[in-house]
Design a protein around this motif. Structure first.
Motif, PDB file in Angstrom:
ATOM      1  N   UNK A  35      15.227  -0.822   3.911  1.00  0.00           N
ATOM      2  CA  UNK A  35      13.882  -0.262   3.729  1.00  0.00           C
ATOM      3  C   UNK A  35      13.805   0.537   2.426  1.00  0.00           C
ATOM      4  N   UNK A  36      14.830   1.325   2.140  1.00  0.00           N
ATOM      5  CA  UNK A  36      14.853   2.104   0.897  1.00  0.00           C
ATOM      6  C   UNK A  36      14.883   1.178  -0.323  1.00  0.00           C
ATOM      7  N   UNK A  37      15.660   0.102  -0.222  1.00  0.00           N
ATOM      8  CA  UNK A  37      15.756  -0.843  -1.335  1.00  0.00           C
ATOM      9  C   UNK A  37      14.430  -1.556  -1.567  1.00  0.00           C
ATOM     10  N   UNK A  38      13.745  -1.894  -0.481  1.00  0.00           N
ATOM     11  CA  UNK A  38      12.441  -2.544  -0.604  1.00  0.00           C
ATOM     12  C   UNK A  38      11.440  -1.619  -1.302  1.00  0.00           C
ATOM     13  N   UNK A  39      11.493  -0.344  -0.968  1.00  0.00           N
ATOM     14  CA  UNK A  39      10.597   0.628  -1.612  1.00  0.00           C
ATOM     15  C   UNK A  39      10.894   0.702  -3.113  1.00  0.00           C
ATOM     16  N   UNK A  40      12.169   0.748  -3.468  1.00  0.00           N
ATOM     17  CA  UNK A  40      12.541   0.797  -4.886  1.00  0.00           C
ATOM     18  C   UNK A  40      12.073  -0.456  -5.611  1.00  0.00           C
ATOM     19  N   UNK A  41      12.270  -1.618  -4.976  1.00  0.00           N
ATOM     20  CA  UNK A  41      11.842  -2.875  -5.596  1.00  0.00           C
ATOM     21  C   UNK A  41      10.336  -2.900  -5.803  1.00  0.00           C
ATOM     22  N   UNK A  42       9.596  -2.334  -4.872  1.00  0.00           N
ATOM     23  CA  UNK A  42       8.137  -2.282  -5.014  1.00  0.00           C
ATOM     24  C   UNK A  42       7.736  -1.461  -6.228  1.00  0.00           C
ATOM     25  N   UNK A  43       8.452  -0.380  -6.491  1.00  0.00           N
ATOM     26  CA  UNK A  43       8.139   0.429  -7.675  1.00  0.00           C
ATOM     27  C   UNK A  43       8.544  -0.283  -8.959  1.00  0.00           C
ATOM     28  N   UNK A  44       9.641  -1.038  -8.922  1.00  0.00           N
ATOM     29  CA  UNK A  44       9.987  -1.864 -10.086  1.00  0.00           C
ATOM     30  C   UNK A  44       8.872  -2.869 -10.360  1.00  0.00           C
TER      31      UNK A  44
END
Length: 281
Positions: free
Chosen positions: A210-219
């Motif tokens: 979930x944390x990685x998905x959030x980071x990818x969304x900001x990228x």
């Protein structure tokens, strides 16, 4: 060797010795921009390492207070530290707001005052101060024509910091700090004790995904916000995005084993990604 060269060499050594991925994004810049961004990065390293390495929080707070006076001295034209003396040269060429440097110090001070973040909103403020503000300053150094580029720089900084948090979960926990929001730990039923004691679980893996998905969304958001007219000027930031997204992919591929180890890319791979991104952008 001139005094200015000594100051710049100090910053260069700080950047190179850190082993940070940021160093690879500087290599392709023209000399004035490379000097400026290296000085900025050295400033960030000084205040960040101060908080991480000083065991007495009162002493660390006093040292951060000294850096606030040193930033004021920089903008008054009489800096004393090698980093601020190097930054003074950058100020002659680039619009670097004083309040942004002070916000970076404010962000580091948050590490002395709190070790948990109740929700993403509170974590967002921390990330803004220690990373998005750096992105805004970097955008000024790299140059832009469209002010929408500042939104890109803001969100890219956030994406980079969220990636750092994912990579360093175990290391930060051993320092007594948990940056993952409490609301997320509760949502995925991961006790803080699991992070502090290095215990893996399926719930932890789901939390980190979930944390990685959030980071990818900001990228994704940042890259979509970068106007085409400024893409070439902002290539150093795009290099950072490429390196950090690759790192994030590696962490996910390894199953988010971030409690007892630190995933990293080899210097050669970082250099390859940097060269590839520079030529493609």
């Amino acid at each position: 060797m001139t005094a200015a060269a000594n100051h710049d060499d100090y910053c260069q050594q700080r950047a190179a010795a850190s082993g940070s991925s940021f160093y690879y994004s500087f290599l392709f810049l023209d000399p004035p921009r490379r000097q400026a961004i290296t000085a900025l990065y050295a400033f960030c390293r000084e205040v960040d390492d101060l908080v991480d390495e000083c065991v007495d929080p009162h002493l660390a707070a006093a040292k951060l207070a000294w850096w606030r006076t040193e930033v004021a001295a920089l903008y008054a034209g009489n800096p004393t530290h090698p980093v601020t003396r190097s930054l003074s040269a950058a100020l002659r060429h680039y619009a670097l707001p004083q309040e942004h440097l002070l916000e970076i110090v404010d962000g580091m001070e948050m590490d002395l005052e709190q070790a948990r973040y109740p929700d993403f909103k509170s974590l967002h403020l921390y990330c803004y101060r220690v990373a998005s503000v750096v992105g805004l300053l970097a955008a000024e150094i790299f140059g832009y024509q469209d002010r929408r580029t500042l939104k890109y720089a803001h969100d890219l900084g956030l994406a980079l910091q969220l990636t750092n948090i994912i990579r360093d979960v175990g290391e930060d926990a051993r320092r007594g700090r948990i940056y993952l929001p409490v609301e997320d730990l509760q949502r995925f039923d991961v006790p803080a004790a699991d992070l502090l004691q290095g215990r893996y679980s399926e719930n932890f893996k789901a939390l980190m995904a979930f944390q990685a998905e959030r980071a990818q969304e900001y990228f994704d958001r940042a890259l979509a916000e970068l106007p085409r007219i400024d893409r070439r000027a902002q290539r150093a930031g795009l290099i950072m995005a490429s390196i950090y997204r690759t790192l994030l992919d590696e962490i996910a591929r390894d199953g988010f084993l971030v409690l007892d180890r630190r995933t990293s890319l080899t210097p050669l791979r970082k250099l390859w990604l940097a060269a590839k991104t520079w030529l493609k952008s």
